[in-house]
Design a protein around this motif. Structure first.
Motif, PDB file in Angstrom:
ATOM      1  N   SER A   1      59.043  28.649  15.275  1.00 36.24           N
ATOM      2  CA  SER A   1      60.035  27.621  15.600  1.00 36.24           C
ATOM      3  C   SER A   1      59.308  26.441  16.224  1.00 36.24           C
ATOM      4  O   SER A   1      58.135  26.552  16.592  1.00 36.24           O
TER       5      SER A   1
ATOM      6  N   GLY B   1      59.097  19.892  13.341  1.00 35.18           N
ATOM      7  CA  GLY B   1      59.938  18.701  13.316  1.00 35.18           C
ATOM      8  C   GLY B   1      59.159  17.487  12.888  1.00 35.18           C
ATOM      9  O   GLY B   1      58.052  17.601  12.348  1.00 35.18           O
ATOM     10  N   LEU B   2      59.746  16.336  13.139  1.00 35.47           N
ATOM     11  CA  LEU B   2      59.147  15.053  12.785  1.00 35.47           C
ATOM     12  C   LEU B   2      58.603  14.396  14.050  1.00 35.47           C
ATOM     13  O   LEU B   2      59.296  14.319  15.061  1.00 35.47           O
TER      14      LEU B   2
ATOM     15  N   LEU C   1      53.430  18.119  19.626  1.00 37.27           N
ATOM     16  CA  LEU C   1      54.469  19.066  19.231  1.00 37.27           C
ATOM     17  C   LEU C   1      53.992  20.451  19.622  1.00 37.27           C
ATOM     18  O   LEU C   1      52.785  20.741  19.552  1.00 37.27           O
TER      19      LEU C   1
ATOM     20  N   THR D   1      57.346  26.886   9.427  1.00 37.54           N
ATOM     21  CA  THR D   1      58.127  25.797  10.012  1.00 37.54           C
ATOM     22  C   THR D   1      57.473  24.474   9.615  1.00 37.54           C
ATOM     23  O   THR D   1      56.244  24.349   9.649  1.00 37.54           O
ATOM     24  N   GLN D   2      58.289  23.511   9.232  1.00 38.39           N
ATOM     25  CA  GLN D   2      57.779  22.250   8.723  1.00 38.39           C
ATOM     26  C   GLN D   2      57.393  21.322   9.867  1.00 38.39           C
ATOM     27  O   GLN D   2      58.178  21.108  10.801  1.00 38.39           O
ATOM     28  N   VAL D   3      56.201  20.754   9.768  1.00 39.49           N
ATOM     29  CA  VAL D   3      55.749  19.717  10.697  1.00 39.49           C
ATOM     30  C   VAL D   3      55.452  18.471   9.871  1.00 39.49           C
ATOM     31  O   VAL D   3      54.677  18.532   8.916  1.00 39.49           O
TER      32      VAL D   3
END
Length: 117
Positions: A7, A10-11, A18, A111-113
């Motif tokens: 988890s 994000g952007l 982050l 999870t996308q970064v």
């Protein structure tokens, strides 16, 4: 059954920070943990790992000095657009860490970064 969940993606703007979290059922202290990442069109690459024995750590060359791994987190600083990827947490009950995907048994979904320039 061991489950791994990431988890915190994000952007973020370039130069920002982050922190990703990795939850391993049974507790991260019982496993050595690693992070890998995969950008579109590229192979999955090693990011960092921490051993359950003495908390020995290892980092990929592209993130050394910018990322810090702990048992449950990956702290990412001075982020660059080239850090954009799906980040995966992986775990193994072995005390020895490695840079190969085959070193790890249990994997999260990722999870996308995304780092904007």
């Amino acid at each position: 059954q061991v489950q791994v969940a990431e988890s915190g993606g994000g952007l973020v703007q370039a130069g920002g920070s982050l922190r990703l979290a990795c939850e391993v059922t049974g507790g991260a202290s019982a496993y050595s943990v690693a992070w890998f990442r995969q950008a579109p069109g590229k192979e999955r690459e090693f990011v960092a790992a921490i051993s359950r024995v003495r908390d020995t750590t290892d980092y990929g060359d592209s993130v050394k000095g910018r990322f810090t791994i702990s048992r449950n987190h990956l702290q990412m600083s001075s982020l660059r657009p080239e850090d954009t990827a799906v980040y995966y947490c992986a775990a193994t009950p072995r005390g020895v860490i490695g840079r190969r995907q085959s070193n790890y048994v249990y994997w999260g979904q990722g999870t996308q970064v995304t780092v904007s320039s």
